[in-house]
Write an enzyme that holds these catalytic residues in place. Sequence first.
Site, mmCIF file in Angstrom:
data_model
loop_
_atom_site.group_PDB
_atom_site.id
_atom_site.type_symbol
_atom_site.label_atom_id
_atom_site.label_comp_id
_atom_site.label_asym_id
_atom_site.label_seq_id
_atom_site.Cartn_x
_atom_site.Cartn_y
_atom_site.Cartn_z
ATOM 1 N N GLU A 1 41.420 -39.689 30.019
ATOM 2 C CA GLU A 1 42.144 -38.434 29.906
ATOM 3 C C GLU A 1 43.267 -38.360 30.939
ATOM 4 O O GLU A 1 43.020 -38.484 32.138
ATOM 5 C CB GLU A 1 41.209 -37.246 30.139
ATOM 6 C CG GLU A 1 40.144 -37.064 29.077
ATOM 7 C CD GLU A 1 39.308 -35.814 29.299
ATOM 8 O OE1 GLU A 1 38.599 -35.440 28.367
ATOM 9 O OE2 GLU A 1 39.366 -35.226 30.399
ATOM 10 N N CYS A 2 44.474 -38.154 30.488
ATOM 11 C CA CYS A 2 45.638 -37.888 31.341
ATOM 12 C C CYS A 2 45.749 -38.934 32.452
ATOM 13 O O CYS A 2 46.164 -40.051 32.205
ATOM 14 C CB CYS A 2 45.558 -36.470 31.904
ATOM 15 S SG CYS A 2 47.141 -35.831 32.508
ATOM 16 N N GLY A 3 45.369 -38.621 33.691
ATOM 17 C CA GLY A 3 45.465 -39.585 34.770
ATOM 18 C C GLY A 3 44.676 -40.844 34.489
ATOM 19 O O GLY A 3 45.083 -41.949 34.887
ATOM 20 N N MET B 1 44.276 -42.177 31.531
ATOM 21 C CA MET B 1 45.129 -42.946 30.626
ATOM 22 C C MET B 1 46.267 -43.609 31.386
ATOM 23 O O MET B 1 46.624 -44.771 31.125
ATOM 24 C CB MET B 1 45.692 -42.038 29.529
ATOM 25 C CG MET B 1 46.628 -42.751 28.559
ATOM 26 S SD MET B 1 47.370 -41.648 27.318
ATOM 27 C CE MET B 1 48.522 -40.722 28.329
ATOM 28 N N SER C 1 44.431 -40.150 25.898
ATOM 29 C CA SER C 1 45.353 -39.062 25.608
ATOM 30 C C SER C 1 45.640 -38.283 26.883
ATOM 31 O O SER C 1 44.884 -38.358 27.859
ATOM 32 C CB SER C 1 44.749 -38.112 24.565
ATOM 33 O OG SER C 1 45.621 -37.016 24.306
#
Length: 433
Positions: free
Chosen positions: A320-322, A324, A411
């Site tokens: 998730e976010c970081g 990814m 994502s």
Amino acid sequence: MNRDAGARAILVAAMASGQGKTTVTAALARKLVRQGLRVRVFKCGPDFIDPMLLERASGAPVHTLDLWMVGLDECRRRLHDAARETDAILVEGVMGLYDGSPSAADLARAFDIPVLAVIDASAMAQTAGAVARGLRDYGPVALAGVVANRIASEGHANMVAASLRDIPLVGWLPRQDTPLPERHLGLVLPGEVDGLEDLLDRLADALHFNEQAWEALPLMSQSAAEWPDVPPLLQGRTIAIARDVAFCFLYPANLDVLQKMGARLRYFSPVADEAVPPDADAVFLPGGYPELHCAALANAGHWQASVRAAHAHGLPIVAECGGMMALVDGLTDKDGRRWPMAGLLPGEVLMQSRLAGLGAQAMPTPQGPLRGHTFHYSRLETTTPPQEHTVKTSTGTQGEAVFRIGSLTASYFHSYFPSNPPAAAALFGGGPA
């Protein structure tokens, strides 16, 4: 301060971000704790950083309350559990009192929580009364009073108090020589603030607070709120979770629901070049600040090799976010320097000063939508086509790209697992026996 059989609750709100909601909430939480009260703090709306600091101030985990992402029923259960177990409940609002849909005001009205308005009075005096009356009457909400922040002197506080007319000045906080520092829209991580415990104690000492006004608040409902059974969809599975200064955006409720579904949680630190634990059945790379630790991650050969091996062996990996950002080919930091990352997702992440994504979203899954949100200051450049997109709650339009490469799901989207436990379990390879 008296200790009654029950908890008093307040929602700390303001006209906008930057008024000092977190500072006042932290100061009040620490002040009440030091008076011997059991304090539970909640955060309204999606957030990871403020809750870390409020946990330090109160000594208890800080859960999220959000009428959409968390849901009315779970919010009620958490509040009623807290009312039975503690003496004081503080809920920090989000942005301005009426901003968003649902807003902090909506949450206050849903559970009959009085509002404590924080007003930055550093550049005003009598106008504070107009601000307070507007905050009270626009909704309206039940306004318990005002805490004036960044007050220059006792005389300044008296002018503000006189302007409020029928609204009590419950407290005031003088201007701070060492305020809590900020990053993006939130605070820096608590571990990065030197002398944080002393700073919290100083804030509590500096907060002029009317204890009689607090004790005049009604006790909150303590009615029983049954928690639904969670199926053991992850029974016997070990989930390795990255957890350190670069990967720290973890909702306590996410960890709780994984464990309720039977998962064993194992933590490791990519920044410290710790490999994915060898007994892991799945890997969770949450968000955080990898862009601030690029050198450590780029040189973490054991970590990079282990996550590539986990992917090659088909272990489900949720990034998730970081998380990814640490799996792309390269990450370019705010100074324009490129750092090689793990290379599971072809593409480049580039930091930028402008906010690139913000807001509540839902990810479609075979088990139904999984609710969550997005917040990031970077962009991903990739030729890899996304498998799907999240949906923006505010408009129903396309949200964040969701990439699936083999066993990897990546994502910018942050999931709130309790919103759909079967969907969360499926991400980690769990499901009906």
